[in-house]
Structure formats: structure tokens, C-alpha cells
Motif scaffolding. Sequence first.
Motif, short mmCIF file in Angstrom:
data_model
loop_
_atom_site.label_atom_id
_atom_site.label_comp_id
_atom_site.label_asym_id
_atom_site.label_seq_id
_atom_site.Cartn_x
_atom_site.Cartn_y
_atom_site.Cartn_z
N VAL A 1 68.76 -33.33 37.61
CA VAL A 1 68.86 -32.02 37.17
C VAL A 1 67.72 -31.39 36.84
N LEU A 2 67.78 -30.12 37.21
CA LEU A 2 66.52 -29.14 37.04
C LEU A 2 67.05 -27.99 36.26
N MET A 3 65.97 -27.81 35.07
CA MET A 3 66.46 -26.59 34.23
C MET A 3 65.26 -25.51 34.18
N PHE A 4 65.84 -24.42 34.55
CA PHE A 4 64.72 -23.21 35.01
C PHE A 4 64.89 -22.37 33.80
N ASP A 5 64.02 -21.06 33.96
CA ASP A 5 63.80 -20.29 33.11
C ASP A 5 64.71 -18.98 33.40
N THR A 6 65.82 -18.66 32.73
CA THR A 6 66.72 -17.58 32.99
C THR A 6 66.26 -16.63 31.65
N LEU B 1 77.16 -16.47 30.59
CA LEU B 1 76.63 -15.01 30.55
C LEU B 1 75.69 -15.04 31.80
N VAL B 2 74.95 -15.92 32.31
CA VAL B 2 74.24 -15.81 33.42
C VAL B 2 74.81 -15.34 34.37
N GLU B 3 76.30 -15.91 34.74
CA GLU B 3 77.03 -15.60 35.89
C GLU B 3 77.42 -14.36 36.00
N LEU C 1 79.76 -3.74 28.57
CA LEU C 1 79.25 -2.15 28.31
C LEU C 1 78.06 -1.95 28.31
N ARG C 2 77.01 -2.66 27.97
CA ARG C 2 75.57 -2.51 28.04
C ARG C 2 75.22 -3.20 29.17
N GLY C 3 74.50 -2.36 30.50
CA GLY C 3 74.13 -2.99 31.45
C GLY C 3 73.07 -3.88 31.42
N HIS C 4 72.54 -4.49 32.73
CA HIS C 4 71.29 -5.19 32.59
C HIS C 4 70.49 -4.87 33.82
N PRO C 5 68.95 -4.83 33.81
CA PRO C 5 68.38 -4.14 34.67
C PRO C 5 68.44 -4.87 36.05
N GLU C 6 68.64 -6.23 36.12
CA GLU C 6 68.50 -7.39 37.14
C GLU C 6 69.81 -8.22 37.10
N ARG C 7 70.07 -8.49 38.28
CA ARG C 7 71.18 -9.56 38.53
C ARG C 7 70.65 -10.79 38.35
N VAL C 8 69.37 -11.21 38.64
CA VAL C 8 68.72 -12.42 38.65
C VAL C 8 67.62 -12.30 37.85
N MET C 9 67.40 -13.01 36.91
CA MET C 9 66.41 -13.03 35.85
C MET C 9 65.25 -13.25 36.59
N PRO C 10 64.11 -12.41 36.40
CA PRO C 10 62.85 -12.23 37.24
C PRO C 10 61.90 -13.96 37.08
N PHE C 11 62.38 -14.56 35.89
CA PHE C 11 61.34 -15.80 35.80
C PHE C 11 62.43 -17.09 36.43
N CYS C 12 63.44 -16.84 37.15
CA CYS C 12 64.38 -18.01 37.47
C CYS C 12 63.90 -18.12 38.96
#
Length: 766
Positions: A675-680, A89-91, A690-701
Amino acid sequence: MIKKGFEEKRSVRTETRSTDLVVVGGGMSGVCCAMTAARAGITVTLVQDRPVLGGNASSEVRLWILGATSHMGNNNRWAREGGIIDELLVENTYRNPEGNPLIFDTILLEKVSEEENINLLLNTSVYDIEKKDKSTIEEVKGFCSQNSTKYLLRAPLFCDASGDGIVAFQAGAAYRMGAEDQMEFDERFAPEVDDYGELLGHSLYFYTKDVGEPVEYVAPGFANKEAGKLPKVRNFDLQEHGCQLWWVEYGGRLDTVHQSEEIKWELWKVVYGIWDYVKNSGEYPEAETMTLEWVGMIPGKRESRRFEGDYMLTQHDIVRQRVQKDAVAFGGWAMDLHPADGVYSHESSCTQWHAKGIYQIPYRCYYSKNIENLFLAGRIISASHVAFGSSRVMATCSHGAQAVGMAAVIATEKGLSPRDIAKSPHIQFLQNELNKRGQSIPQVPLKDEDNLANIARLSSSSEWVMDGLSPDGKWKNLVHPSAQMLPLNSNQAYRLTCWVKAAHPTTLKVELRTSSKQYNHTPDVTLETKHVELVEGKQELTLAFTNAPNQDQYGFVCFGENPDVAFKTTTKRVSGLLSVFRKTNKAVSNFGRQDPPEGIGVESFEFWTPERRPGGHNFAFKIEPAIAAFGVSNVTNGVTRPTNTPNGWIPDWETDYQPTVTVSWDEEKKITEIVLMFDTDFDHPMESTLRGHPERVMPFCINKYRIFDSEGTQIYQKTDNHQTINRIEFEPPIVTSSLHIQIEQPDPGVYSALFEVLCYSDSTVL
């Protein structure tokens, strides 16, 4: 040339393939199961009867992937599913924020094809099985019409993720189809089957397009000319298309396995009849320049068979949020049942009742209780009809299927059966292996003895202590009850100051609330209530609370609806911090609160939900004492998202220009993997289509970071990260007594977190 004479009979080409695991069904569950198992080192055959992967999420059906986040319409904060389904989903959001289902097809095909351990067979239908004995499958048989080849697929382990359970059914596994009686599991939400029906139907979607000039439409002869008169069509919104038309449903009173083609034809009749009504009835003049762009060729199927495992998920597991010792996944979609008559029903198109938080799903739901080497994944897992109403959605199915994939690895490596893994110590090993890969099993933190970071000294260049958020944002009127969520410490009273303006003298109601369960985010417990007198104009509002929660958990400073009052917001966004509002989201039966009928075993409570970005700003405030919940110790606490606390390290971004976490040991260590785990942003649903998203990269990442060894030598650099989990392998291994992980702020207005650091001397692959 090939020239053959007459023969009495010929056989198609036959290939035999043997792997460690055969996964039947290439929907989201099958994909996540296969990828999990393959990455952990076993060989997998993935069999899909369609030309593309994804099942209901593919371009053939075009349903968005959802799970516990429920379009951000319930109280399940930071609840997007982790692991492989999160990666996908992130990709997809990164490459395809517009939600084009064709692009999502390519992402799935790419990801699966890149796995060397996966043998993918598309357009291949499994039609038969062979058993070694009455409780053991030996092989499944499939046929590919595109290359006229029969496949004999052999393995010691099988996973049925086919939707209808073609393997489990033919193997003779115990199953159910339809609704249980209320009394069997004391499920008071179980439907009255004579009126409501026993099964959810299929849905068929269609897309429309405005071409800018008049378009005539002549309906096919099979179109239902009465479709426009159906109650559910009368208020048809031309702006809706695709899976927003989920209510175009039919088939719940038929055999949803063997009558699927009949159901499809009836849905075609309805769809083309609806469009005939829209174009030719005169009721929609604005449709003059619109045309049909796409109509589904196969319907999205909701329900058919459910197979019995050693445990059956029920309504009580969901509503009571029962703690399961063998929890391997979680759910959070509403218990969502539909009338069997679908689009022809006069009842509401669905009945949805939510729980107050997410619920655990036990591993015992994911294997057959009769067939010794058969896993279950997807919508066919062991659940009652009522519980199935929640567990059936794709992100929840995918999350559980990852547990199946990892269980298959453990079974292969240790010579165990699926049932064996449900016992100690194997189940704890499975939970840890899943959490290493981002599963985030609720209330099951990662306890990894192999993680060298757990025996290291941790330090950081700084830690952010939250004493407030600057009032540099816009004013926001209290047109809805509004709240700021804050991670509160147990037995600590707080003094909060915020900035307000009133159109005239008025009284403002303020409440300090928490959740009745520590890990929930439903503000159903009121600790303190204040009625504050405001004067006209701008002013500081100081709230001295004397009561405090008795455990570390999120508190809600709730402000009552008062359109004459506005609050100052901040532009700062913070990992693990949200403002929420008691608003409606009718798409998920959120009308501000839910008040179920008496006696159905479901609780009444309010919904407090965030706004989607670019909205969703926090309130500006000052708080005493300051909240120290973002320390470096969080990176080894085994929790990789906000739960009852933020669980992430946040540096002091205002003063620390090279924020660094240092992991050090008394002696040198050989490091093969970090291994590093970030905030997406696990609160964002990331609907796949169908439903669009305002960013391609999550702002917290965290997009950019560098890693240095004890000599100050840079050993790794990343400049374009958008994924939750970064796995860094070293060949040859590095030898060092310390690691220094230096991160860069992705945006000046974002306080981003690093959630977890794992270090290994040997690969995490089993």
C-alpha cells in the motif's frame, strides 16, 4: 398472460434478505459506511429511498461536499477528510472538475455497484422495524414503489444514516430535537430560542442560464409575489446559483420531520417569487436573456433529530479541541447556526464561529446508548445542537460513517456489540484499521504490527534538505498581511533571507509566529518581532531570528501589510509547504479575524489562509540551517499528511533522476500486498459540485512509479495514478528480501512526497 379473479385482499410481493449489516440511508454517510464495511469483507444491504445516491450531494439537491477545509477559509491546513470520502472526491475531481452533479451521481452509483458485498436497494423507503427484544433490532421493513416489493431486511447489526433517524426513532432510541439550554453543557453559544429559534431550516436551490435571447417569464400562481422585497433578496447576485443560494432557507420553526412537505412548498413559493422579481420587476435588466434551468424538487434538510450515544459532542470539545481516547474521526467546520426563520429573518443568515484547529470526534458518538445493535451515522450522531452546527456537514458525516463501517466489521468478526468496541483493546484495533485505509485520525498515528515495512531497513537514493526556494516567480505586493509557513525544529533558531523591492524607503514589520497547540496552524503565538528599514528598489532582506519554538511545529514568517513592498515568489510547489494570507472569505464568516461577543465561549484569533491555485505560490527564500524534515523515515511514521511536520519523503528532485525508496529485510519475505499513500493535496477542499477546480490531478500526486524486487525484476508499474491510496495485491505472493519503489516527478516545478509505505504478508482485509 396473467388473469386473476376477484380476491378479498392481496399482498404485495415480499422478499427477505439477510446480510451482516443493514445501512439505512444512501446519502454520503451511508455510502461511505457501506463501502468501508463491504471492502473489509462483510455483506451489507444499503437502502436508499431516492433513485440516486448521495443525499444532499446528489443531483436532486446539489449541495457541495465540505468539511474541515471550509472552502480553505479557516486555519485548518491539510484537513480534507481521508479514506473513502477522499477517494470519491479525488475521483470526482479527476472525472468532473467542472462540478457537474449528474456526473457525481454516476461516480457514486459506479463505486457502490462495483462492491460485490453490497446489496443496493434504491427507491426503497424503510417504514417499520421489528425488535428481537426491547434493546435489539431484528429487521427493518422497506417498500419500493418502483417494483411494488416489500423487503424484510435482517441483520445482526444496523446503521441508521437516514438523516431523520427513521430506524433509531422507531426502535425507541433516546433522541433530542431542538436546542439545549445554555446551562446543560455550559455552551454559551447556545441560542436564545424565543428569538433565534431551535432548528436550522431546509434550503432549496435553483440554477439559471443565459440563452442569448430574450426570455419572458410568467410565474406560477403559487409564487410569493412579495419575495423580492425580503431583506435577503434585495441584493441578489445573478451570478450566484445552486448551493451558493443556501440562504433560501425556511422551516426552522416547524417540525422538520413531519412538515417537510409544507416547508418544500413554502420554498417553492419563495424561489419562483424571487425569479418573478428578477425577471419582471425591472431591477435586473441584465436578466432579460436568462431563464430558469433547474429548481430542486426536494429541499436539502439540515436538522431534525439527534440521537444519544454514550458520549455527546459539545461546544467545548470543538473549541478546546479535547483529546479523545476513542477518536475515530475529526471535524473542522465552524459551529454554524442559522436563524429559524431563514429567508424571512432580519438577522444574518448564519452565525459561524471557528475553532483554532480541527477537533477529534469520539467513537462513543456513533452508536445508540439504548439499542444494543444500532450504529448512528450522518447528522443524527450524538451531539448537542451547538456541536451539531459543526459536525452536520457532509464530509465530516462521511468521515465518521467510515468508522461505523469498520466498527461493524470488527463487531461481526469478533462477536462484539457496538459498545464493546469503545473499550481497549478493540478501540485501538479500530483506529489502526481505519488509519490503514487513510482515515488520518488526528494525533493517532498508525501503529501496525503487521506492516513489514516497520521492521525493515529503509533507505533512499536521496533526501531533499530545504535550504531555500529559488526566486524564479513573480513579484507579489503585500496588499495583505502575508506569511510563509515553514516546518521548524524545536529549539532551533533560523536565519532567513528573501528578496524584496520597495517603491520608496519604508519600514516593514516582520514577525516569527507559531501556534499555541503543536498540531494547529493558527499563528497565535509571537516569538519575535522585527521592524526592518527598506531602501528604495530591489534588495536582499536577511532576518536573523534568535527565538525558536520549543517543539517541532510549523512556524509563520509574517510580513505586515505594506502595498509599497513586493516579495519575490518561487514557481516551486512543495508537499507540506504553503504561503498564507490574512484575507477575508465571507462565505465562511472569515473577515480576517474573528472577534466573538464576550461570554459565548469562543476565542478571538486571526485567519491566515492560502490562495487557491493557480495562485498560492510560496515566497522565495534561503534558510540557515537547512531544514531536514523530508527524510525517508517519514514513510513509516504512521502519519499520512502534513500535521506539525510535513510527514513525507521528498527526494532531491534537482539531482536525483530515479528517486527510489528501498525497503529491505535480512531474510526473504512473502508479500501479498503493498500500500502506497501519496499527496493529493489535503489542503484543497475538492467541492463536489458547482465550484470548478483548476486541475484534474493534484500537482503533488505521484502519477508514475515502478516497484522492483531484490533481483531487480519489475513486479509492478503504474503510469496514470491520481488517487491518494494505491493498493497493490499479488496473487500468487512475491518472495523477496527487498522492495525498490522508484517514483517519477509529476512536474519539474513540483517537489512531491510519498507519505507512507505498507507491506503485508497477508491481506489487510479482516
